[in-house]
Write an enzyme that holds these catalytic residues in place. Structure first.
Site, short mmCIF file in Angstrom:
data_model
loop_
_atom_site.label_atom_id
_atom_site.label_comp_id
_atom_site.label_asym_id
_atom_site.label_seq_id
_atom_site.Cartn_x
_atom_site.Cartn_y
_atom_site.Cartn_z
N GLY B 231 0.83 -1.20 0.00
CA GLY B 231 0.00 0.00 0.00
C GLY B 231 0.86 1.25 0.00
N PHE B 232 1.79 1.29 0.97
CA PHE B 232 2.71 2.42 1.07
C PHE B 232 1.96 3.74 1.17
CE2 PHE B 232 4.27 -0.92 -1.83
CZ PHE B 232 5.08 -1.57 -0.90
N GLY B 460 2.09 -6.40 4.33
CA GLY B 460 3.47 -6.79 4.11
C GLY B 460 4.31 -6.38 5.29
N ILE B 579 12.52 -3.90 18.94
CA ILE B 579 12.17 -4.50 17.66
C ILE B 579 11.41 -5.79 17.93
CG2 ILE B 579 13.14 -5.58 15.58
CD1 ILE B 579 13.26 -2.48 15.61
N THR B 584 11.16 -9.60 10.15
CA THR B 584 10.24 -8.76 9.39
C THR B 584 10.64 -7.30 9.51
OG1 THR B 584 8.70 -8.70 11.25
CG2 THR B 584 8.33 -10.38 9.58
N GLN B 588 11.41 -4.60 6.55
CA GLN B 588 10.73 -3.32 6.40
C GLN B 588 11.72 -2.16 6.26
OE1 GLN B 588 7.70 -3.02 9.46
NE2 GLN B 588 6.49 -1.71 8.14
N GLY B 654 7.55 1.63 9.70
CA GLY B 654 7.14 1.56 8.30
C GLY B 654 7.74 2.64 7.42
N GLU B 655 7.99 3.80 7.99
CA GLU B 655 8.41 4.91 7.13
C GLU B 655 9.90 5.23 7.22
OE1 GLU B 655 4.27 5.05 7.73
OE2 GLU B 655 5.14 6.21 6.13
#
Ligand code: FES
Ligand code: FES
Lengths: 170, 690
Positions: B231-232, B460, B579, B584, B588, B654-655
């Protein structure tokens, strides 16, 4: 306007009738409900739809279904019996070679096709010795896997997974 | 400060629980749920950028084989609320951007839907359009939904007096999220209930957005989205495609209507990162400490709906300097609606700012790491609050060590190998550590463990796995005894998977639910016992400025004869609290950095000013990194726990991997060649003599 054809998909035989405009990918997804092959672009630009057709990797969105009458199609789901995992499935899991998983069945099929091509000594653009056996270096794997986009950016891990699978099946 | 949760599963490598289905291709994405007797939708889209669709003749399409319905503004179902210009589609003949939906054909096969769409005859009344972003555009204005300007001290005086200064302009292009799974909705209306199998980063938020527009009680909408193919940000809010599918289903009740947006359509429908123009002025003392800081940014927005790409955001809190000025403007034009793309604001903002810092380092004769160290603020310059634990310097120093920064010659154009110029660059990274209140988790005792239910999303990001790890430790059971259910509005409410808030926000709900469950049922609960708990806001957010930090290091090689630029290797060092799953998480971080490589070297939507569309609207011409573009990318993190992040001790990740990544590459290109890059993406012509 429908024409009939036979397809063997992941070991199962199908007789189906399709529109001549129907791609192999749409035949799988919309007619047979085989969803392992993904649609990312429908234009041969991303590799998400990669399947093995008679053992060769192919972008199924670029193939018209009717041109594959009688073909044997293998998706990632067909690479191992239900409930089991193939070597590539295992190494993709072990190396976390995906995130969202949408490009993944295509990556797996592409890797399977690519390992076979390398075993047959087919050179790529980064191969230095065009005559000799193929040494699957990371550079070779990257080059040969570049038809499969991964927007999640799992490339580093995909190379590790393919390399591990190549190693294990040596 | 709350007590940290003792961990057993958290912090350990856990293979993705959804992995076996994903590698085989058995995990159902939106298009793939088995449904009987579906219909297929193909949209009608405006072929002009501004004006009216004066007539739409659908008769030939309606007469075509297999066509069930043709939807246009003349017959579209009513909407209750038409405030949202992006989502209130098919209201009139007016056209606000090229590619806007004008209708849809619904047919029994995808081939017929597409064919019949071509039979619809649309006559246009064209008006002059404007799609060109300029700094001095007369339509430039303060965003309605922005963070506001900052003025502190006397910038002009301080800048005039500065011993060292830079005054430069930077730009970032239009970029497209392009998740590999195109936005897809399968919609079914049974006369009273609307079910959407869709691809969304937030099932509940999407429902609360759509319900009032459709005039439906939220209980009458169900959204199902167990697996999301990336998606991002572009699936963070519903876009017009979801609405089109919903309207089509209402117009053709009883049967599921399938709409997978084509890759080409995505470029005008599903959001994009708006281009930005950034004017940065930095003034410093001779020792490099900042005294004057000005950041004026303009971003493209849409007449149809505002979205400010606030490049100035990270500039508010990154560096010290008493005399400050930050202004953010938008220019709303006749273009598709921009939206979230991974680290909106921070990602483009840290391009300009981190290249500017590299320029200041050169001007001051300092190592760029040392310059940043000297400009560490004691408290957040924006809010005045203390930072949670700002470890930017640790990331820079530790990263430098592991990357081999000492091998870098600060003098550009000094390292050559096999005819290539080699350079190294560094840039900082940051992203706010947000946690959203309002998610609810439900815990139920099962015969062999616990069911944990929450409407969360996995795009994801690893939610299926990491949230199971969190729940296992919260309930103090092995992970195999947790049965997680996510991705469905039939489950308790969850906030969006966006802005790096997903896992931390949902975990807070799981902790609250565990506490409620224990309080109600003790430690030996009967099968069937259940309890719910709701996440509260993070109380620390009022006392601290909560952010993650990182440092990117890049090595590039550039061929002086062809200008070709290749990434040699890249290393990211991050500070993000605890973390949860190292496997995963690493994916990311690396994924964000890989997208940063795209931002630096490949990605640019070419908006044609004559027609107002993105010309390179597919994956052959809008380039994203392929496997061969990515050599070595590694990510590591500081071993730490964030004491202000609640029991989880973690911040979202995520970013942060994308923020600053492109600047590190641009700075490496300068070190290799002496050519200063201020506009992305970096193409080879930048390095060739003009
Ligand atoms: S869907 Fe076939 S290559 Fe993209
Ligand atoms: S795993 Fe998401 S696109 Fe490759």
């Amino acid at each position: 306007m429908a024409h009939s054809l036979h397809l063997t998909v992941d070991g199962q035989e199908h007789k189906l009738a399709v529109d001549p405009r129907t791609t192999l990918l749409d035949a799988l997804r919309d007619r047979l409900g085989v969803m392992s092959a993904k649609k990312g672009c429908d234009h041969g630009q991303c590799g998400a739809c990669t399947v093995l057709v008679d053992g060769r990797r192919l972008n199924s969105c670029l193939a018209l279904a009717l041109t594959h009458d009688g073909s044997e199609v293998t998706t990632s789901d067909g690479l191992a019996p239900a409930g089991e995992l193939s070597t590539l499935h295992r190494t993709f899991l072990a190396q976390d070679a995906f995130q969202c998983g949408y490009c993944t069945p295509g990556q797996v099929c592409s890797a399977a096709g690519m390992l076979q091509e390398a075993a047959e000594d087919a050179p790529s653009v980064v191969t230095e010795d065009l005559e000799g056996p193929i040494e699957l270096s990371d550079a070779e794997i990257r080059e040969r896997m570049s038809g499969n986009l991964c927007r999640c950016g799992a490339y580093v891990n995909i190379v590790a997974a393919v390399s591990q699978a190549a190693e294990e099946s040596r | 400060m709350s007590d940290l949760l003792p961990t057993t599963s958290i912090g350990t490598h856990q293979v993705r629980l959804d992995g076996p289905d994903k590698v085989r291709g058995r995990a159902p994405y939106a298009y793939e749920h088995p449904l009987d007797d579906p219909l297929y939708l193909y949209p009608l889209q405006a072929e002009i950028a501004r004006g009216r669709a004066a007539h739409i003749d659908t008769s030939a399409a309606e007469a075509a084989d297999g066509v069930v319905h043709v939807l246009t503004h003349t017959n579209a179902p009513d909407l209750e609320d038409t405030e949202d210009g992006e989502l209130a589609i098919l209201r009139s003949a007016e056209i606000g951007f090229r590619g806007q939906y004008l209708g849809a054909v619904i047919a029994t096969t995808p081939e017929q839907a597409r064919y019949a769409a071509g039979l619809v005859d649309i006559g246009y009344e064209q008006e002059e359009h404007d799609v060109e972003l300029r700094e001095d555009h007369p339509a430039s204005r303060e965003p309605e939904s922005g963070s506001g300007d900052v003025f502190a001290g006397d910038f002009d005086a301080a800048f005039a007096e500065a011993a060292v200064s830079i005054d430069e302009r930077y730009s970032t292009p239009m970029e497209h999220n392009n998740p590999m799974e195109p936005h897809t909705t399968v919609a079914r209306w049974d006369g009273s209930e609307l079910t959407l199998w869709t691809s969304t980063q937030g099932a509940h938020p999407a429902r609360s957005t759509l319900a009032p527009i459709l005039g439906l009680d939220p209980d009458r909408i169900r959204i199902i989205s167990p697996h999301v193919g990336g998606g991002f940000g572009s699936k963070g809010v519903p876009h017009a495609d979801m609405m089109l599918a919903a309207l089509a289903a209402i117009a053709a009740p009883g049967r599921p209507v399938k709409y997978a947006v084509s890759r080409q359509q995505m470029f005008s429908i599903t959001g994009y990162r708006a281009p930005t123009l950034q004017h940065i002025r930095l003034g410093a003392r001779a020792d490099g400490t900042l005294t004057a800081f000005a950041y004026d940014a303009v971003s493209l927005s849409s007449q149809t709906k505002e979205f400010p790409e606030e490049a100035t955001k990270p500039g508010r809190m990154m560096y010290a300097g008493d005399n400050r000025r930050l202004t953010q403007r938008v220019v709303p034009l006749d273009v598709p609606v921009p939206s979230w793309m991974r680290a909106p604001g921070e990602a483009p903002g840290m391009v300009g700012l981190e290249i500017a810092m590299d320029e200041l380092a050169v001007a001051a004769g300092l190592d760029p790491i040392e310059l940043r160290v000297r400009n560490e603020p004691e408290t957040d310059p924006d809010t005045g609050l203390p930072f949670n634990r700002r470890r930017l310097v640790d990331c820079l120093r530790e990263g430098a060590k592991r990357f081999g920064w000492e091998e870098r010659n600060p003098q550009p154009r000094t390292r050559r190998e096999n005819g290539w110029l080699i350079g190294m660059g560094v840039a900082a990274s940051t992203y706010p550590a947000g946690r959203q209140p309002g998610s609810v988790a439900r815990i139920r005792r099962m015969p062999a463990g616990y069911e944990v239910a929450i409407g969360a999303a996995d795009l994801g990001t690893g939610t299926w796995t990491a949230l199971s790890q969190v729940a296992a430790d919260a309930l103090d059971v092995p992970i195999g005894q947790v049965e997680l259910r996510i991705g469905d509005t039939a489950l308790p409410n969850a906030t969006v998977a966006g802005g790096s808030t997903g896992l931390v926000s949902w975990s807070a709900a799981v902790f609250a639910a565990t506490e409620a469950f224990r309080a109600e049922h003790g430690t030996d609960p009967a099968v069937g016992a259940e309890a719910q708990g709701e996440a509260e806001a993070n109380p620390a957010a009022e006392k601290f400025a909560l952010h993650s930090f990182g440092a990117h290091f890049a090595e590039v090689r550039i061929h002086p004869a062809t200008g070709e630029i290749r990434l040699g290797r890249m290393f990211g060092m991050f500070s993000a609290g605890r973390i949860v799953n190292p496997s995963t998480a690493r994916s990311q971080f690396i994924g964000g950095m890989t997208m940063g490589v795209g931002m630096a070297l490949h990605e640019k939507g070419e908006l044609d000013p004559r027609f107002g569309h993105v010309v390179n609207h597919d994956l052959a011409e809008y380039h994203v990194p392929v496997n061969a573009d990515i050599a070595r990318i590694e990510a590591e993190w500081l071993d730490e726990e964030d004491p202000h992040a609640g029991p989880l001790g973690a911040r979202g990740i995520g970013e942060i991997g994308i923020v600053g990544a492109a600047a590190a590459i641009a700075n490496a290109a300068f070190n290799a060649t002496g050519v200063r890059i201020r506009d992305l993406p970096i193409f080879g012509d930048a390095f060739l003599p003009t």
